[in-house]
Design an enzyme around this catalytic site. Structure first.
Site, PDB file in Angstrom:
ATOM      1  NE  ARG A 132      -3.058   0.679   2.373  1.00  0.00           N
ATOM      2  CZ  ARG A 132      -2.591   0.739   4.181  1.00  0.00           C
ATOM      3  NH1 ARG A 132      -1.849  -0.558   4.671  1.00  0.00           N
ATOM      4  NH2 ARG A 132      -3.119   1.634   4.661  1.00  0.00           N
ATOM      5  CE  LYS A 133       6.466   1.549   3.208  1.00  0.00           C
ATOM      6  NZ  LYS A 133       7.958   1.140   4.007  1.00  0.00           N
ATOM      7  CB  ILE A 134       0.372   3.516  -4.190  1.00  0.00           C
ATOM      8  CG1 ILE A 134       0.995   1.751  -4.320  1.00  0.00           C
ATOM      9  CG2 ILE A 134      -0.264   3.650  -4.714  1.00  0.00           C
ATOM     10  CD1 ILE A 134      -0.391   0.896  -4.022  1.00  0.00           C
ATOM     11  CB  THR A 269       4.231   0.854  -6.261  1.00  0.00           C
ATOM     12  OG1 THR A 269       4.333   0.338  -4.886  1.00  0.00           O
ATOM     13  CG2 THR A 269       3.846  -0.056  -6.441  1.00  0.00           C
TER      14      THR A 269
END
Lengths: 283, 283, 283, 283, 283, 283
Positions: A132-134, A269
């Site tokens: 979820r590092k986006i 990402t």
């Protein structure tokens, strides 16, 4: 996934960001009804992603799209990605927004593919997954690009699985207690994953009933130890083993060899290679 | 720039993206009134950016922020960026969105600073500028991070200056004609910049009345030639010379030595180094 | 789940719907600075739900909330749900929106509780779950109300699990083929559920690797047959059995006795009993 | 009322709610260009409502709608409501949102029709009206469904008429004073309605100049008394008499016989019967 | 009417319009924590309007408002409207948006007051009303300003009364037919107004049951004729007579003398006098 | 500038404002499929503006537009602006929003043209420019209308140029200091303008490096003095001289004769003449 009509909202917001009062240069140079042909051309190698989602939107600007390559196709420097025809005022107004999206998303797919190919050679059973590092705002498209690159999309958001992290464990008191609580309270439809920092914690989580175990910031050696410990306790087939934290293209094969099911990395990402593209009008 | 209240809109949209149905894990593990202390800690070196814009928003979630470092401060691995106190459900729900923003934006500032320091050594008169190659949706913050890193924000959007690019020239017919048209039609308040591909075109643009000339995708040698040609025609002081295209940390000093006023690069926004950070709760 | 700040968006939209040009009656009768006390009172029995999410928003309208009961508390006719104090123009403007939400959501919790209690008596291992048959626009709150009523929230949306329905099977060709495709392509983090119409199909799905089986529109007898068949093939402990379709308060115990893990019903969200409430101002 | 383009906004928001990251199951099972035929079929009897508003939107998803029944048509179990053709990814992504809307709105129309038919037999001059007790977010469609069912839409919102309720009277001091204030301050274009609790208050309101009187929570006998008192004072033809509060299908005829002009009930909007429908794809 | 929290949405959108990337000048000149005092001062005479709605919003920008005059107060050149204190970056960023709103809305109130006072002298029974000819986007505030100026707000929108205009009549066939249709189909809660072009049509509308008659684009003499004709048929007390079209400050008294109930004019909203104001910071 | 698709957002919001629950009158009088022809007709003279932006949107409502005049064409009383064909429910629902926009924006263009023609006679080198005194919400269209009227759009917003005003100078300390700060900190792409109140301040600003000088609220004589002083110091060709404050159609020629480059006035946007138009349906 969601068709372009749903992205229209986002696209208009992005366009307002890039042109709150229109494309001033083009507006003063050309008449409204001046039409042009143009093409998007790749300036570097890469894997094309999300091209349908993005170019479909252009019909709303009276731009016709032709000969478009498809998501998943490999691009070489000089390849035509798509041909456009429409009012020059529309084509140049959307140019930068379209290119920024295609370059970044294709970069995500390309970088994912690089990781996928790296691990495939040493362990074809390992999947590369996104985190979820986006950068906020375009997660749906980024996750789609990961999939196009052969990666696993992992959780889309905080709402679609239980992932007990170190912070949760610290506040609840123990891994076992947190997993048991989650099993009692979570919906039957969601899996329960637990972040652990060593083989012993992994075992604790698996015994407590976790579906997935994420080894965070450990060495490949520790991954191996974990896999062995789970095998030893007859739990290996019942739990999925994910490794995360500090994974790079350089060390990913070491992790892959250690025998996890999933390797997740924010490299694909947060700092993917960018696939350079430009738009050229034709007289 | 715009205070946090205006960003609130964006932040809520980003939060819905990361938690369309809430932070499921935290929601099932903790009671609503369970408070916690937490801190954001740097996991790598870098230049902190936009921390006020982002952390100010947290008061809307009943999160108190203390001991926050300021934008522009250098971070070392292990430095505490800020301390938070609030409901664990709020703190963990916003965690990823906050970290993703801080890590990326601080990365933009850090990478800008690296370019700025590189050129400063060889030519203190050159400024590093951002482009519009920015992942859509957070341009205001990205431009602000560039400024914090010591860079020039350049055009915010298509609406705040005239920039005649090769596509415009191709359709209008010649650089001279395009610049003359723009001078006749543009507002007196906006500058006119022209993208050119060699020294002779730069001269043509300058003679036609361009305020800024952008040499796109040329060699440092060509930049020098352009500067010389402008000096020769007594135009150097009247036009600003920008160089763009293919600039990297490796070659930026070569370009700086060639004597332009501005070097712009998408490296600082499209693929900046990321400043790693994490959030840790305290029991 | 998500705190009230995120709901603010929705609440303002709902308020604009109920008062596009304000509360006309109150606006013409009272001065801006006229303050009043008021209370929300239950007019029927029920289980209170989502009261924190909704009443927290009122501080944005200068309304102070006191002595509020909590979500999960039982209401009797005449019970004070909460006391409010603020400008009469604010209190009466939000009245209907607040009551409509509280009445409907408490109704969802209450009806869920009725199903939960009905099955508990005959089979304490069965859970009552919600479906996606929910009036659009307030799903997060509705799912939360289900949880408050003791129910299982099930999928929040189409994005958080794989659920292969009859339509998918019809187009793919067979249950086995669809499950195998899904297992190959779905993320490791998401479970795979399959809708089936008889015990044999359930077996086919389980053998193909489904995590959850949903018997849709079958008799309690067929549920029993399915459970027996799974036991026979040693698959009962590996798959979760859900029953859905046509479940009512009248027949839910028959289904519960048949031994599934989950009984899901749209009755609790599409046509729940309504918990009547009103708002009374005090002179 | 408002054409479908204006609802598009709402529909997209509802769709994002049901598919924040797309229809995951369908996305992993099928190719983008896989087209299908499908039909919506009624699973119970009822009156179809708002079908044009909802199905018109589907063209935005490349879904063609054919052979659609019209709003106001009666449905029997098994009737085809409409036939669709389009990409399977679009058809299944919108399925639940479309069905939830059609089922609930047709339920509103159907339940309204039941009340309308009940009173028609005993008093053809009485109209059934909706209230503002409506689940927030889709009021325009709900009011339209009421109209399709033969009901009166009543106030759309707080902004389109003066309705002096008991809370207003309590704060102003008396019915007479409140009505006089309203007559002095309200626009000439809006009617003034007053909620009263007995025949004497109704007379007070009528004498003060109210256009409409709402008897709230009274017995049929009190309605009769009120009508008689108004006749006695020669006011019956000048004021409209509405009855509200506790009206059900069981007692509505008793109220109708008592001779009011309007009977309003939240039953038709807060807890209508649901008209069951499903969507079936065809191979 | 609606309190400032609901306007916040609009205000943020207006602010983004005036500062998509912030107040650039102020941002580069001052530090974030530089506070200032400032005051808003009237530069011409007028009636202050909507000042509470607008200034209340400023607290969201850390701006404290003191000594604010109230809506409805008369301003003279040089009068202090309000004193502000806050970060200079906030104060100057909102300056133009706040002033544009206050100047225009106070202008609407002022111009309305001029019409009101003009007619009061010749016919105290006539009310001045607004129309729907209003620049889109701020109708709620404009209607409120009309009220502050002593005017009648008339319909807020197309949704809050029936107004049968010449276009409707042309398509339905006759005034009588249109009124009868409307009476049959409109809700009991909404009045029916009819636009007519002469006394005879007014009579036709009144006989058919219209509640309000609007004489559009007629002479004062025709208004008189209409009033007489209605008196003659004993209908004057049953219908409200509105005059509209071509009303100016010059001719409004002629119309007022002719004896209508309402005179409506777009002059007060489409081209009101502007009340000049400026914001001055104090060192 | 931005094409109609981007305005769609705004248009839908404006339409919801004018018809939150639809065009009630038209909805109750006509069937959904009743089509009509209609035309927009000018009721006064003026310059048509933004007609393409506004009428293009109507296709979204199934309204066909024919024989439309173009922006920039002169209108006489009685001229047909455009012919429409579509469902009467669509045509009459959008009528007022469309007319309000066309009337106001054409008014802006017309009034701009009047100023432009007035100055052209006495000094063809002077440009008429708009300010940021514009009713919030439609600035893009208003600036476009100014351009159509022959005016200069000036700054679109606070973000596209540096304009140091008296408030900035007061807080910084001196004109020279403020200009120097701005030159050091502003991007190379943005011009620096300074507001001054006399010739001497103008000289100070010019010497400090301002690109544009705005004489605010001065006499024509002071403008002349300023121009002379700049000539004297050899600075006239290097700075642009703008005059602002209190400019009207009556005094604009006096200012034009004084020799500035730019005259800016809020008259053209805050209180333009309105070009009256109406929409007529045809049987």
């Amino acid at each position: 996934m969601i068709t372009s009509i749903v992205l229209l909202d986002d696209f208009l917001r992005w366009l307002r960001e890039d042109a709150p009062f229109g494309d001033y240069t083009t507006d003063i140079l050309f008449e409204d009804d001046f039409e042009t042909n143009a093409y998007i051309v790749a300036k570097s190698r890469g894997l094309l992603a999300c091209v349908e989602d993005i170019l479909n939107i252009l019909t709303n600007f009276n731009i016709e799209v032709k000969d478009s390559k498809k998501s998943g196709e490999l691009l070489n420097n000089g390849d035509i990605v798509a041909r456009l025809r429409g009012p020059v005022k529309s084509v140049l107004m959307v140019e930068r927004t379209v290119l920024n999206l295609l370059m970044y998303l294709s970069g995500v797919a390309t970088t994912t593919r690089m990781f996928v190919e790296a691990v495939r050679k040493v362990n074809p059973n390992v999947k590369i997954a996104a985190t979820r590092k986006i950068i906020p705002g375009l997660r749906y498209l980024v996750k789609k690009a990961v999939k196009i690159g052969g990666g696993d999309t992992h959780r889309f958001s905080l709402s679609d699985a239980v992932l007990i992290k170190d912070n949760h464990v610290r506040l609840v008191g123990s891994i076992r207690k947190a997993v048991e609580l989650a099993r009692r309270r979570a919906s039957f439809i969601h899996k329960i994953e637990v972040e652990v920092s060593c083989a012993e914690e992994a075992l604790e989580a698996a015994l407590a009933g976790a579906d997935v175990i994420m080894l965070d910031n450990v060495t490949p050696r520790e991954v191996e130890r974990c896999v062995d410990l789970l095998v030893e306790h007859n739990l290996r087939s019942r739990v999925i083993v994910e490794v995360s934290g500090g994974i790079t293209l350089e060390n990913v094969t070491d992790y892959a060899k250690a025998g996890p099911d999933i390797i997740s990395t924010s490299q694909i990402t947060m700092r993917p290679y960018i696939v350079d593209m430009s738009l050229e009008v034709e007289k």
